[in-house]
Design an enzyme around this catalytic site. Structure first.
Site, PDB file in Angstrom:
ATOM      1  N   ASP A   9     -14.196  13.593  29.281  1.00  0.00           N
ATOM      2  CA  ASP A   9     -13.007  13.391  30.122  1.00  0.00           C
ATOM      3  C   ASP A   9     -12.285  14.858  29.889  1.00  0.00           C
ATOM      4  O   ASP A   9     -12.589  15.657  29.327  1.00  0.00           O
ATOM      5  CB  ASP A   9     -11.993  12.391  29.674  1.00  0.00           C
ATOM      6  N   ASP A  11      -8.318  15.693  31.853  1.00  0.00           N
ATOM      7  CA  ASP A  11      -6.935  15.667  31.401  1.00  0.00           C
ATOM      8  C   ASP A  11      -7.130  14.988  30.123  1.00  0.00           C
ATOM      9  O   ASP A  11      -7.211  13.769  30.016  1.00  0.00           O
ATOM     10  CB  ASP A  11      -6.479  15.048  32.675  1.00  0.00           C
ATOM     11  N   ASP A 165      -9.450   9.928  26.441  1.00  0.00           N
ATOM     12  CA  ASP A 165      -8.101   9.711  25.683  1.00  0.00           C
ATOM     13  C   ASP A 165      -7.431   8.583  26.394  1.00  0.00           C
ATOM     14  O   ASP A 165      -6.276   8.165  25.691  1.00  0.00           O
ATOM     15  CB  ASP A 165      -7.291  10.935  25.654  1.00  0.00           C
TER      16      ASP A 165
END
Length: 222
Positions: A9, A11, A165
């Site tokens: 990922d 961001d 996240d």
């Protein structure tokens, strides 16, 4: 034997993009006469697509396109530049590549933004590919994962992992039988990653390095 593959990922995993995203979301709300959300709500916009987030937070459907347009205009001009790479990430990526692991970004951010951001922050030379959504975000996280996997047709599911996240990273990878290691330095609520089914949750780049090398059976790198 194909090289191990890690999908990353962007961001909240590689890049701290919250300052730019939250400022642009707040400005976009105000541009259509809506009060800006509180800080906790603004933070929840980091990770999922903007269309999904606006609808989840109750923005009237008729206003969503205008809020998105205002957000995109401001983000392209200023917001995308207000991002920094998390500590330890460049060294981590370098070590993983030295261990023979292929690295692909798979993000819910539009690819039109993800590619230049990775370039501006010096991440592109450490990656084997960057995959994101379309600007209208009609592609889901799972579809982005599918595109990334298709770019490595020889990958072995047994040596393929996602790192993210937020819960949508876990779910998007899981739709393709790919396990996800969660990281705590991003924007998930407490317990979010474990509840979503992350294989494990780590709190530092060093711990992530160890977890990936152990699970993928890659050569250890000092």
């Amino acid at each position: 034997m194909p090289a191990p593959l890690v999908l990353l990922d962007l961001d909240g995993t590689l890049v701290d993009s919250a300052p730019g995203i939250t400022a642009c979301v707040a400005a976009a709300y105000r541009s259509v006469g809506l009060p800006a959300p509180d800080a906790a709500t603004l933070r929840s916009f980091v990770g999922p697509g903007i269309w999904e987030s606006l609808r989840r937070h109750g923005v009237p459907e008729e206003l969503v396109p205008d809020v998105v347009a205002a957000y995109r205009e401001r983000y392209a001009a200023t917001g995308r530049h207000d991002a920094t790479v998390f500590d330890g990430i460049p060294a981590l990526l370098g070590d993983l590549r030295a261990a023979g692991i292929r690295l692909l970004v798979a993000t819910a951010k539009p690819e039109a933004f993800a590619v230049p951001i990775c370039g501006d922050l010096g991440l592109t030379p450490l990656l084997d590919g960057i995959f994101g959504t379309s600007l209208d975000e009609s592609t889901s996280k799972a579809q982005v994962v599918a595109r990334a996997l298709a770019s490595a047709p020889d990958h072995d599911p047994a040596t393929t992992l996602m790192v993210g996240d937020r819960e949508h990273d876990v779910h998007g990878a899981g739709e393709h039988g790919v396990g996800c290691i969660g990281v705590t330095w991003g924007y998930a609520a407490p317990g979010e990653l474990a509840a979503a089914g992350a294989l494990e949750v780590v709190g530092t780049a060093d711990a992530l390095r160890a977890a990936l090398l152990a699970r993928l059976g890659a050569d250890a790198v000092v």
